[in-house]
Design an enzyme around this catalytic site. Sequence first.
Site, PDB file in Angstrom:
ATOM      1  CG  ASN A   9      -7.973  -7.909   1.245  1.00 25.39           C
ATOM      2  OD1 ASN A   9      -7.496  -7.638   0.100  1.00 25.39           O
ATOM      3  ND2 ASN A   9      -9.142  -6.688   1.475  1.00 25.39           N
ATOM      4  CD1 TRP A  10      -2.775 -11.661   2.080  1.00 26.32           C
ATOM      5  CD2 TRP A  10      -1.235 -12.200   0.059  1.00 26.32           C
ATOM      6  NE1 TRP A  10      -2.818 -13.037   1.778  1.00 26.32           N
ATOM      7  CE2 TRP A  10      -1.829 -13.276   1.355  1.00 26.32           C
ATOM      8  CE3 TRP A  10      -0.604 -11.885  -1.455  1.00 26.32           C
ATOM      9  CZ2 TRP A  10      -1.290 -14.412   0.555  1.00 26.32           C
ATOM     10  CZ3 TRP A  10      -0.274 -13.388  -1.564  1.00 26.32           C
ATOM     11  CH2 TRP A  10      -0.274 -14.275  -0.738  1.00 26.32           C
ATOM     12  CE  LYS A  11      -7.484  -4.780   4.161  1.00 28.99           C
ATOM     13  NZ  LYS A  11      -8.507  -4.306   4.956  1.00 28.99           N
ATOM     14  CG  HIS A  95     -12.712  -4.234   0.969  1.00 28.80           C
ATOM     15  ND1 HIS A  95     -12.635  -3.204   2.074  1.00 28.80           N
ATOM     16  CD2 HIS A  95     -12.201  -4.986   2.200  1.00 28.80           C
ATOM     17  CE1 HIS A  95     -11.479  -3.527   3.040  1.00 28.80           C
ATOM     18  NE2 HIS A  95     -11.892  -4.629   2.413  1.00 28.80           N
ATOM     19  CD  GLU A 180     -14.138  -7.069   5.147  1.00 26.69           C
ATOM     20  OE1 GLU A 180     -13.548  -7.714   5.551  1.00 26.69           O
ATOM     21  OE2 GLU A 180     -13.774  -6.205   4.870  1.00 26.69           O
ATOM     22  CB  SER A 226     -10.373  -6.081  14.212  1.00 29.79           C
ATOM     23  OG  SER A 226      -9.891  -4.883  13.505  1.00 29.79           O
ATOM     24  N   GLY A 247      -8.093  -9.250   7.173  1.00 28.86           N
ATOM     25  CA  GLY A 247      -6.864  -8.105   6.896  1.00 28.86           C
ATOM     26  C   GLY A 247      -5.664  -8.079   6.880  1.00 28.86           C
ATOM     27  N   GLY A 248      -4.936  -8.185   8.224  1.00 26.55           N
ATOM     28  CA  GLY A 248      -3.603  -7.472   8.107  1.00 26.55           C
ATOM     29  C   GLY A 248      -3.068  -8.454   8.850  1.00 26.55           C
TER      30      GLY A 248
HETATM   31  P1  13P Z   1      -8.720  -6.110   9.433  1.00 28.23           P
HETATM   32  O1  13P Z   1      -8.920  -7.323   9.804  1.00 28.23           O
HETATM   33  O2  13P Z   1      -7.041  -5.517   9.121  1.00 28.23           O
HETATM   34  O3  13P Z   1      -9.327  -5.776  10.349  1.00 28.23           O
HETATM   35  O4  13P Z   1      -9.128  -6.113   7.202  1.00 28.23           O
HETATM   36  C1  13P Z   1     -10.582  -5.992   7.768  1.00 28.23           C
HETATM   37  C2  13P Z   1     -10.595  -6.523   6.213  1.00 28.23           C
HETATM   38  O5  13P Z   1     -10.630  -5.165   5.415  1.00 28.23           O
HETATM   39  C3  13P Z   1     -10.385  -7.780   5.398  1.00 28.23           C
HETATM   40  O6  13P Z   1     -11.496  -7.705   3.544  1.00 28.23           O
END
Ligand code: 13P
Length: 264
Positions: A9-11, A95, A180, A226, A247-248
Amino acid sequence: MRSKLVAGNWKMHLSATEGVALANAVVSALGESADLDVVVCPPYLAIPAVKESVRNTPVKVGAQDVFWMEQGAFTGKVSAKMLSNLCIDYCIVGHSETRGRFGKLEVPASTVSHFAETDETVNLKIKALLYHAITPILCVGETQEERDAGKTVSVIQTQLEGALAGIDPAEMYGIVIAYEPVWAIGTGLTCASDEADRVCGLIRTRIAEAGSQDVADNIRILYGGSVKPDNARDLFSRPEIDGGLVGGASLEANGFSAIVAAAK
Ligand code: 13P
């Protein structure tokens, strides 16, 4: 036997050009023999270019959100029909960020109401996506406050009941669920693998009750929060965890590729 799935998820990160470069790097690292599903979820504006760049590769493309109406006077919204026209395979819904429930509040409290997705809107989005044969990745999870109050299971149960209301059990095969925990998102605080496995198992039990044992046996339940190269293998080795929503760590080709490799 459920195949593993790892989704990035590149946000709200990366331009189309940057997204294509990252997607190409992920494709190269994956090689041809992918025995698992790999999905990248760019921001809307990067989707067409990224989709084109991964054509004829095992990497699939997802969106990060959708609006449930087909078309109309809904300024700024994107429908499932529009995603379907781009042959998008997956879409994240519910989300914690779109629900306005942030792990670490990086946005001013005054902007939280701009997100504010509810279980009802999540349900409408899932129905719109299923209608267009796009796989929803339904996110559920508790805040730190809810966990401390012993409400983890009831919060998730309410989210699942709301999100899946009125959905035919036969259609549930076409859904992916991501556990999540809000407190683990973007914080570096990963949920312990045993605990993540326990909660994913509880989600599977709820799916058996809402759908059928066969749906529960086949539906994929991911862990997100994470996920990093150094904890992915342990998480993904647990029986109830069928991969990750990252995410990150999905923004960097080597790190994401290492996470994907951990799911193989
Ligand atoms: P992180 O991996 O940055 O904690 O984010 C998780 C997330 O929100 C994936 O949708």
